[in-house]
Write an enzyme that holds these catalytic residues in place. Sequence first.
Site, PDB file in Angstrom:
ATOM      1  N   LYS A  78       0.859  -1.181   0.000  1.00 33.09           N
ATOM      2  CA  LYS A  78       0.000   0.000   0.000  1.00 33.09           C
ATOM      3  C   LYS A  78       0.890   1.225   0.000  1.00 33.09           C
ATOM      4  O   LYS A  78       1.994   1.187   0.541  1.00 33.09           O
ATOM      5  CB  LYS A  78      -0.880   0.034   1.258  1.00 33.09           C
ATOM      6  CG  LYS A  78      -2.177   0.798   1.075  1.00 33.09           C
ATOM      7  CD  LYS A  78      -3.255  -0.105   0.516  1.00 33.09           C
ATOM      8  CE  LYS A  78      -4.601   0.575   0.413  1.00 33.09           C
ATOM      9  NZ  LYS A  78      -5.655  -0.420   0.086  1.00 33.09           N
ATOM     10  N   GLY A 181     -22.389   5.218   3.470  1.00 34.83           N
ATOM     11  CA  GLY A 181     -21.500   5.765   2.447  1.00 34.83           C
ATOM     12  C   GLY A 181     -21.994   5.366   1.070  1.00 34.83           C
ATOM     13  O   GLY A 181     -22.200   4.181   0.793  1.00 34.83           O
ATOM     14  N   GLY A 183     -20.579   6.286  -2.011  1.00 32.25           N
ATOM     15  CA  GLY A 183     -19.599   6.570  -3.070  1.00 32.25           C
ATOM     16  C   GLY A 183     -19.664   5.495  -4.145  1.00 32.25           C
ATOM     17  O   GLY A 183     -20.706   4.874  -4.347  1.00 32.25           O
ATOM     18  N   VAL A 185     -18.526   2.507  -4.292  1.00 38.71           N
ATOM     19  CA  VAL A 185     -18.868   1.162  -3.818  1.00 38.71           C
ATOM     20  C   VAL A 185     -20.281   1.135  -3.233  1.00 38.71           C
ATOM     21  O   VAL A 185     -21.138   0.366  -3.675  1.00 38.71           O
ATOM     22  CB  VAL A 185     -17.834   0.655  -2.772  1.00 38.71           C
ATOM     23  CG1 VAL A 185     -18.249  -0.698  -2.228  1.00 38.71           C
ATOM     24  CG2 VAL A 185     -16.450   0.573  -3.406  1.00 38.71           C
ATOM     25  N   GLY A 186     -20.542   2.004  -2.260  1.00 41.29           N
ATOM     26  CA  GLY A 186     -21.862   2.028  -1.629  1.00 41.29           C
ATOM     27  C   GLY A 186     -22.972   2.319  -2.638  1.00 41.29           C
ATOM     28  O   GLY A 186     -24.038   1.690  -2.612  1.00 41.29           O
TER      29      GLY A 186
END
Length: 366
Positions: A78, A181, A183, A185-186
Amino acid sequence: MESLLEKWDGESAVARYDRPTGTWMFIAIHSTCLGPAVGGTRMKSYPDPTTALRDALRLAAGMTYKFAVPGMPYGGGKAVLATPPHLDPEARPDLLRRYGALVHQLGGSYRTAPDVGTSSEDMNVVAETGAPYVFARTEAAGGSGSSGPATALGVFTGIQVACEHIFGDADLAGRRVWVQGTGSVGGGLIEHLLEAGARVLFSEVDERAIRHFRDGLGLELVGNEDESAGGMTGASGAASVDAIATECDIFSPCALGGVLSETTIPRLRCKAIVGGANNQLATPEDEGRLQARGILYAPDYVVNVGGAMAGLAMETRGLAREAADREVIESVSRVLKHIFERAESDGITTGAAARRIAEERLAAAG
Ligand code: PHE
């Protein structure tokens, strides 16, 4: 920082201070045991560089497990670009190019993709200097594009598996699902849920998104997350104290991490948690707290792997999106069922079951 690195069980971490913008760049390579380390680039401002490094180290470890559990040939990595609070938008492309050069220098031991705060458009810029070690550029630029939709598909699959486990029926018609959320994904998840006939509740702070989902689609908005922002970790999108007690079948955290904690878990009124956010648990002990309350927890990295899985399948194996999506559905479903069964048969938490599976794979690979 020294003690963070001393205690970390990963392979290496690279740090660079970007003088022109005052950004700290951290690249954490947790494991290359199963393959080159892959993981997104998180770009945001942190209270201090130590907190940013801690985030990178923890998220990189999460990626190792994310890939190991479904048996993907990648390691965990990451990157965090810890920018000053107000990064000049005009300075952003050059910062991304300097970051790309650093990725390139690592020669493929770390390969990057979008994460919180970066987009496929940003990956196009990173790839100018970082190619060929950059995934999920825009489709126009030859990449696999946003990983949001495939992540949403995997989370949706996870919700079906959880319902099958709890109710003996994967059918979502009439099930109450609270999505935190909305965004990429949500929002994508909500579409799948509505199509399946679920009753969707949502939490969101963005006014435009609220208008879309509440006024446009007629969904119930729960909580006013603005009020709680001060008390929660960063801009985590965590639900307010009132919202967390929302009664539902499935709670799906799809904002940032740390939502499940010693303070929120006792107040939850859901039967299962299946969400797309990374690092949903504030501490490892929270797994036990959920289990003690009889709440079924689908480990975050097990159900949010879809974006990475589909993106990598398309870019490294040339799969078409439809075929990649089918792999996501098949894999998340198989792996999550296995984890629920293993948790029961071994008498351990679902998180521990997932870790066992990952650790067995890592051990087998040496
Ligand atoms: N940010 C993604 C994740 O956390 C990483 C990713 C996306 C990797 C797309 C590869 C391709 O899973």
